[in-house]
Scaffold this motif. Structure first.
Motif, PDB file in Angstrom:
ATOM      1  N   ILE A  42       1.247  -0.754  -0.090  1.00  0.00           N
ATOM      2  CA  ILE A  42      -0.072   0.227  -0.409  1.00  0.00           C
ATOM      3  C   ILE A  42       0.795   1.620   0.140  1.00  0.00           C
ATOM      4  CG2 ILE A  42      -1.950   1.952   1.240  1.00  0.00           C
ATOM      5  CD1 ILE A  42      -2.286  -1.192   0.225  1.00  0.00           C
ATOM      6  N   ALA A  43       0.894   2.015  -1.008  1.00  0.00           N
ATOM      7  CA  ALA A  43       1.472   3.895  -0.779  1.00  0.00           C
ATOM      8  C   ALA A  43       1.155   4.210   0.124  1.00  0.00           C
ATOM      9  CB  ALA A  43       1.170   4.215  -2.504  1.00  0.00           C
ATOM     10  N   GLY A  44       2.514   5.104   0.908  1.00  0.00           N
ATOM     11  CA  GLY A  44       2.850   5.368   2.195  1.00  0.00           C
ATOM     12  C   GLY A  44       2.806   5.069   3.063  1.00  0.00           C
ATOM     13  N   LEU A  65      -9.888  -2.331   5.524  1.00  0.00           N
ATOM     14  CA  LEU A  65      -8.662  -1.447   4.929  1.00  0.00           C
ATOM     15  C   LEU A  65      -9.671  -0.010   3.924  1.00  0.00           C
ATOM     16  CD1 LEU A  65      -6.578  -3.936   2.007  1.00  0.00           C
ATOM     17  CD2 LEU A  65      -5.994  -2.275   4.570  1.00  0.00           C
ATOM     18  N   ASN A  66      -9.024   0.982   4.243  1.00  0.00           N
ATOM     19  CA  ASN A  66      -9.666   2.518   4.141  1.00  0.00           C
ATOM     20  C   ASN A  66      -9.173   2.717   2.825  1.00  0.00           C
ATOM     21  OD1 ASN A  66     -12.028   3.256   5.831  1.00  0.00           O
ATOM     22  ND2 ASN A  66     -10.302   2.436   6.759  1.00  0.00           N
ATOM     23  N   PHE A  67      -9.107   2.792   2.106  1.00  0.00           N
ATOM     24  CA  PHE A  67      -7.967   3.722   0.590  1.00  0.00           C
ATOM     25  C   PHE A  67      -8.988   5.216   0.358  1.00  0.00           C
ATOM     26  CE2 PHE A  67      -8.542  -0.580   0.003  1.00  0.00           C
ATOM     27  CZ  PHE A  67      -6.755  -0.405  -0.653  1.00  0.00           C
ATOM     28  N   PRO A  68      -7.577   6.528   0.613  1.00  0.00           N
ATOM     29  CA  PRO A  68      -8.581   7.619   0.296  1.00  0.00           C
ATOM     30  C   PRO A  68      -8.210   7.824  -1.111  1.00  0.00           C
ATOM     31  CG  PRO A  68      -6.705   6.972   2.226  1.00  0.00           C
ATOM     32  CD  PRO A  68      -6.850   6.260   1.783  1.00  0.00           C
ATOM     33  N   VAL A  69      -9.022   8.873  -1.533  1.00  0.00           N
ATOM     34  CA  VAL A  69      -9.109   9.154  -3.425  1.00  0.00           C
ATOM     35  C   VAL A  69      -9.521  10.154  -3.197  1.00  0.00           C
ATOM     36  CG1 VAL A  69      -9.697   6.996  -3.469  1.00  0.00           C
ATOM     37  CG2 VAL A  69     -11.495   8.265  -3.456  1.00  0.00           C
ATOM     38  N   GLY A 117     -14.816 -11.817   1.740  1.00  0.00           N
ATOM     39  CA  GLY A 117     -16.289 -11.172   2.226  1.00  0.00           C
ATOM     40  C   GLY A 117     -16.082 -10.236   3.953  1.00  0.00           C
ATOM     41  N   ASN A 118     -14.307  -9.861   3.518  1.00  0.00           N
ATOM     42  CA  ASN A 118     -13.504  -8.240   4.249  1.00  0.00           C
ATOM     43  C   ASN A 118     -14.014  -7.103   3.782  1.00  0.00           C
ATOM     44  OD1 ASN A 118     -12.200 -10.340   6.388  1.00  0.00           O
ATOM     45  ND2 ASN A 118     -11.020 -11.051   4.432  1.00  0.00           N
ATOM     46  N   ILE A 119     -14.264  -5.986   4.341  1.00  0.00           N
ATOM     47  CA  ILE A 119     -14.668  -4.534   3.877  1.00  0.00           C
ATOM     48  C   ILE A 119     -13.769  -4.305   4.076  1.00  0.00           C
ATOM     49  CG2 ILE A 119     -16.682  -3.095   4.847  1.00  0.00           C
ATOM     50  CD1 ILE A 119     -17.936  -5.083   7.008  1.00  0.00           C
ATOM     51  N   PHE A 120     -14.112  -3.461   2.885  1.00  0.00           N
ATOM     52  CA  PHE A 120     -13.087  -2.242   2.632  1.00  0.00           C
ATOM     53  C   PHE A 120     -13.543  -1.501   1.921  1.00  0.00           C
ATOM     54  CE2 PHE A 120     -10.021  -5.829   0.344  1.00  0.00           C
ATOM     55  CZ  PHE A 120      -9.714  -6.175   1.150  1.00  0.00           C
ATOM     56  N   SER A 121     -12.787   0.553   2.548  1.00  0.00           N
ATOM     57  CA  SER A 121     -13.819   1.370   2.122  1.00  0.00           C
ATOM     58  C   SER A 121     -12.988   2.510   0.563  1.00  0.00           C
ATOM     59  CB  SER A 121     -14.242   2.645   2.567  1.00  0.00           C
ATOM     60  OG  SER A 121     -12.883   2.890   3.169  1.00  0.00           O
ATOM     61  N   VAL A 122     -13.271   3.303   0.051  1.00  0.00           N
ATOM     62  CA  VAL A 122     -13.085   4.543  -0.347  1.00  0.00           C
ATOM     63  C   VAL A 122     -14.048   5.177   0.439  1.00  0.00           C
ATOM     64  CG1 VAL A 122     -12.630   2.604  -2.739  1.00  0.00           C
ATOM     65  CG2 VAL A 122     -14.655   4.363  -2.964  1.00  0.00           C
ATOM     66  N   LEU A 123     -12.565   6.650   0.584  1.00  0.00           N
ATOM     67  CA  LEU A 123     -12.875   7.626   1.088  1.00  0.00           C
ATOM     68  C   LEU A 123     -12.399   9.163   0.148  1.00  0.00           C
ATOM     69  CD1 LEU A 123     -11.421   8.737   3.480  1.00  0.00           C
ATOM     70  CD2 LEU A 123     -12.157   6.248   4.202  1.00  0.00           C
ATOM     71  N   GLU A 124     -12.832  10.161   0.241  1.00  0.00           N
ATOM     72  CA  GLU A 124     -12.788  10.988   0.280  1.00  0.00           C
ATOM     73  C   GLU A 124     -11.635  11.708   0.737  1.00  0.00           C
ATOM     74  OE1 GLU A 124     -15.422  14.145  -1.391  1.00  0.00           O
ATOM     75  OE2 GLU A 124     -15.881  12.529  -2.716  1.00  0.00           O
ATOM     76  N   GLU A 125     -10.362  11.967   0.864  1.00  0.00           N
ATOM     77  CA  GLU A 125      -8.935  12.521   1.605  1.00  0.00           C
ATOM     78  C   GLU A 125      -9.894  14.414   1.845  1.00  0.00           C
ATOM     79  OE1 GLU A 125      -5.042  10.999   0.420  1.00  0.00           O
ATOM     80  OE2 GLU A 125      -5.823  12.439  -1.228  1.00  0.00           O
ATOM     81  N   ARG A 126      -9.773  14.911   3.045  1.00  0.00           N
ATOM     82  CA  ARG A 126      -9.539  16.285   3.279  1.00  0.00           C
ATOM     83  C   ARG A 126      -8.388  16.714   3.998  1.00  0.00           C
ATOM     84  NH1 ARG A 126     -15.298  16.915   3.586  1.00  0.00           N
ATOM     85  NH2 ARG A 126     -16.851  14.881   3.411  1.00  0.00           N
TER      86      ARG A 126
END
Length: 126
Positions: A42-44, A65-69, A117-126
């Protein structure tokens, strides 16, 4: 004691061979397979360990896992083209729109599951 260590996160799946294409092809992550386990690059950050638990696997009931986008709508559209289905919620804590995006409480976020079945997300960077 832990100040200078390189901690990492991990979670289990039921079948490494089944989930690996999701991480590499669908999500486009760099993945290394060693000794029957996966290391997601994962980057960073530190790698994320994905280990097999076989028939005893129970998917996480929380976001693994949360993926900021920069743009959740664009990420949902692109992942949707790659076959990802977004979760729909309509409860006292979370309500999602037709695309599976929650825009409440100052956060824009959408959840999806990996093949185990594991939960991931994409969320907006703030």
């Amino acid at each position: 004691m832990f100040r200078n260590t390189h901690a990492f996160s991990g979670f289990s799946v039921d079948d490494i061979a089944r989930v690996k294409p999701f991480y590499t092809e669908t999500l486009g992550l760099d993945v290394e397979e060693v000794d029957g386990m996966l290391s997601l690059k994962i980057a960073g950050g530190a790698p994320v360990l994905v280990y097999p638990k076989g028939p005893g696997h129970t998917p996480a009931t929380y976001t693994t896992l949360n993926f900021p986008v920069a743009d959740v709508d664009a990420a949902v559209d692109e992942l949707g083209k790659r076959g990802v289905t977004f979760e729909q919620y309509d409860n006292e804590w979370i309500k999602t729109d037709a695309k599976g995006i929650s825009r409440a409480n100052g956060m824009t976020i959408a959840w999806f599951k990996d093949p185990a079945g594991n939960i991931f997300s994409v969320l907006e960077e703030r």
